[in-house]
Enzyme design. Sequence first.
Site, mmCIF file in Angstrom:
data_model
loop_
_atom_site.group_PDB
_atom_site.id
_atom_site.type_symbol
_atom_site.label_atom_id
_atom_site.label_comp_id
_atom_site.label_asym_id
_atom_site.label_seq_id
_atom_site.Cartn_x
_atom_site.Cartn_y
_atom_site.Cartn_z
ATOM 1 N N THR A 1 -8.298 10.076 3.948
ATOM 2 C CA THR A 1 -8.727 8.782 3.412
ATOM 3 C C THR A 1 -9.505 8.006 4.463
ATOM 4 O O THR A 1 -9.585 8.409 5.619
ATOM 5 C CB THR A 1 -7.538 7.940 2.923
ATOM 6 O OG1 THR A 1 -8.045 6.866 2.112
ATOM 7 C CG2 THR A 1 -6.755 7.341 4.101
ATOM 8 N N GLY B 1 -9.310 -4.150 -5.110
ATOM 9 C CA GLY B 1 -8.815 -4.305 -6.469
ATOM 10 C C GLY B 1 -7.704 -3.346 -6.877
ATOM 11 O O GLY B 1 -7.320 -3.306 -8.051
ATOM 12 N N GLY B 2 -7.166 -2.577 -5.938
ATOM 13 C CA GLY B 2 -6.079 -1.654 -6.290
ATOM 14 C C GLY B 2 -4.838 -2.396 -6.766
ATOM 15 O O GLY B 2 -4.293 -2.100 -7.829
ATOM 16 N N GLY C 1 -9.083 -7.513 -3.060
ATOM 17 C CA GLY C 1 -10.100 -7.031 -2.129
ATOM 18 C C GLY C 1 -10.852 -5.926 -2.858
ATOM 19 O O GLY C 1 -11.730 -6.194 -3.667
ATOM 20 N N GLU D 1 -9.100 -14.759 -3.978
ATOM 21 C CA GLU D 1 -10.101 -14.073 -3.161
ATOM 22 C C GLU D 1 -10.648 -15.014 -2.094
ATOM 23 O O GLU D 1 -10.898 -16.180 -2.342
ATOM 24 C CB GLU D 1 -11.244 -13.674 -4.111
ATOM 25 C CG GLU D 1 -12.206 -12.677 -3.547
ATOM 26 C CD GLU D 1 -13.134 -12.145 -4.628
ATOM 27 O OE1 GLU D 1 -13.556 -12.928 -5.514
ATOM 28 O OE2 GLU D 1 -13.450 -10.935 -4.580
ATOM 29 N N LYS E 1 10.105 -18.478 6.979
ATOM 30 C CA LYS E 1 10.414 -17.624 8.142
ATOM 31 C C LYS E 1 10.016 -16.172 7.893
ATOM 32 O O LYS E 1 10.616 -15.252 8.451
ATOM 33 C CB LYS E 1 11.916 -17.685 8.504
ATOM 34 C CG LYS E 1 12.500 -19.074 8.564
ATOM 35 C CD LYS E 1 11.864 -19.944 9.605
ATOM 36 C CE LYS E 1 12.507 -21.328 9.614
ATOM 37 N NZ LYS E 1 11.652 -22.280 10.375
ATOM 38 N N TYR F 1 2.577 7.192 12.822
ATOM 39 C CA TYR F 1 3.098 7.906 11.658
ATOM 40 C C TYR F 1 2.599 9.351 11.613
ATOM 41 O O TYR F 1 2.842 10.065 10.644
ATOM 42 C CB TYR F 1 2.742 7.171 10.362
ATOM 43 C CG TYR F 1 3.452 5.835 10.203
ATOM 44 C CD1 TYR F 1 4.818 5.711 10.435
ATOM 45 C CD2 TYR F 1 2.750 4.696 9.817
ATOM 46 C CE1 TYR F 1 5.462 4.490 10.301
ATOM 47 C CE2 TYR F 1 3.390 3.469 9.670
ATOM 48 C CZ TYR F 1 4.743 3.382 9.921
ATOM 49 O OH TYR F 1 5.381 2.170 9.777
ATOM 50 N N LYS G 1 0.808 -1.218 0.000
ATOM 51 C CA LYS G 1 0.000 0.000 0.000
ATOM 52 C C LYS G 1 0.846 1.275 0.000
ATOM 53 O O LYS G 1 0.378 2.337 -0.425
ATOM 54 C CB LYS G 1 -0.902 0.018 1.242
ATOM 55 C CG LYS G 1 -1.924 -1.107 1.281
ATOM 56 C CD LYS G 1 -3.184 -0.729 0.547
ATOM 57 C CE LYS G 1 -4.240 -1.804 0.714
ATOM 58 N NZ LYS G 1 -5.500 -1.431 0.060
ATOM 59 N N ASN H 1 -3.883 -0.901 6.412
ATOM 60 C CA ASN H 1 -2.591 -0.678 5.768
ATOM 61 C C ASN H 1 -2.555 0.590 4.906
ATOM 62 O O ASN H 1 -1.543 1.284 4.882
ATOM 63 C CB ASN H 1 -2.216 -1.892 4.916
ATOM 64 C CG ASN H 1 -1.712 -3.060 5.766
ATOM 65 O OD1 ASN H 1 -1.159 -2.853 6.848
ATOM 66 N ND2 ASN H 1 -1.908 -4.277 5.295
ATOM 67 N N SER I 1 -9.231 0.393 6.438
ATOM 68 C CA SER I 1 -9.262 -0.569 7.538
ATOM 69 C C SER I 1 -7.861 -0.818 8.078
ATOM 70 O O SER I 1 -7.682 -1.639 8.957
ATOM 71 C CB SER I 1 -9.885 -1.880 7.073
ATOM 72 O OG SER I 1 -9.102 -2.430 6.044
#
Lengths: 314, 314
Positions: free
Chosen positions: B75, B180-181, B178, B203, B271, B115, B53, B80, B78
Amino acid sequence: MADPGFDDVLAAAARIAPHAHVTPVLDSRTIDALAGASLHFKAEHLQRVGAFKYRGACNAVWGLDADEARRGVVTHSSGNHGAALALAARGRGIGCHVVVPEGAVAGKLAAIEAYGATLHRCAPTIAAREAMCAQLAGQLGARIVHPYTDPLVIAGQGTAALELLAARRLDALVVPVGGGGLASGTALAIAGASPHTQLFVAEPEGAAETAASLATGERVTDFMPDTICDGLRGTLGAINFELLKSHGAKALVVDDTATLAAMLLVWTRMKQLIEPSAAVALAAVLAHRELFEGRRVGIILSGGNADLTALVNA
Amino acid sequence: MADPGFDDVLAAAARIAPHAHVTPVLDSRTIDALAGASLHFKAEHLQRVGAFKYRGACNAVWGLDADEARRGVVTHSSGNHGAALALAARGRGIGCHVVVPEGAVAGKLAAIEAYGATLHRCAPTIAAREAMCAQLAGQLGARIVHPYTDPLVIAGQGTAALELLAARRLDALVVPVGGGGLASGTALAIAGASPHTQLFVAEPEGAAETAASLATGERVTDFMPDTICDGLRGTLGAINFELLKSHGAKALVVDDTATLAAMLLVWTRMKQLIEPSAAVALAAVLAHRELFEGRRVGIILSGGNADLTALVNA
């Protein structure tokens, strides 16, 4: 066999090159900010079998002459060394017998069997393990490859630090210590490749016999480990103690709570899945800011074979 | 704004180069053996903020002119995307307001606040989130950066596939879908950089409106997501649907049990700590051996912000 030296680390590097990964060195600006230092993580959890142990096991297996190799290898191990020796032996096409203590981590035993070794269970004491090892070796004529006192194993473990020191100029290097294979191999690598780099060995509070041994100058062997760091419960070996003492290594002791916090920091910020035993070195650096602030510090992330099922069900 | 194309992906790659990581491509011989294919994992969990993202957010933030930038960005997310936009905005020194639904993953909200963004909580419906976004944007004169329909965001997400296709020749590329980006940006990258590579979008069964939309040719928007993949609960956007449809993307649906198994496989064998939403693509590859056997397959590991506290306490 003579005590191993820097030349043996160089020989090990050449011997294992066709088999082991040169693991990456990772950085995290978030963790650097927390530590107030520049940290360089050698990612041995990305080594084959998920631990630095593959280096020493490969060096021991490929260091056998053809006649020795034919008779196979035997060891005892709480986990990563057994898996490492099994995979190394399979790579050379020779037999491998592994004595494992009752109570060992289930995921690690499954890995050893998946690599084709034969498991032999025994009581969870050093004496029981060594007796069964000797018995098997006698029956088979096979070479015992001790997890951390074998000179070829020590030299092999030193190749992780050798690679890290070739990639980064370091003021200090911090490694976990249990039996002392990685720690003493790292001492050899530093002595030959970067003598100005200070060596620190990080140890869980519940198995801190290395700190006690270095403080008193006498190896402590009578203790009962109590730590979540299942890879660090072994007793410091005699040869390992001598190498650490003569190199002037300093021990740092941390409790399991600090180790778990450091492990979760690596999981959440670096997205690298390391095991508790691998987090003890970072925990030591974060707990001793006064020793490392403003310096270039190497940390060996020793392995990534955490028992996630146990964690999720905890 | 016109629909984005391959040129916009190239422009995004140049624009975000000073800010985003070129993430590594990882391989696993164990997982290759399980899949019967040669898999190449693009490690976007190692991207800044722990998810792809950041690419789209950076492209949107650095694509503003000076006058727009002064008024900041808004924006809803949910998780990220909110964190990514917050960090990108901080990098340019502009304000960032993030509308978050009640019930969002705690660790992700903490990251957004860390952030430097301002959080605004609302009811967990698309309508409530969009209303609060519009209200904030009106008050501040700030640009709304939609998590997956913004053309700059779509072009930015396409840079992950652009890098992967530059590093590996691939017969197929599989990405989670999700909103679709990422999926539509990947379609643009494939069209320009490697048109013979087949695009699959994976999906979760509990939010499989993309599969339904592509099957019927009409975008399905009326559904209630029910999946552990918290990054894939959004509704496929109109522009994203058109791009996927015109590219001929194929949808693969997997249940959460298969996704969790794939996630644990990546944790234990590679890992690498990825989040459930990132594991859906590997789950699809393992569930559809007939589509991928013997082929060179790219998989985008989309993010690594798993809520470990929830997992450990589960």
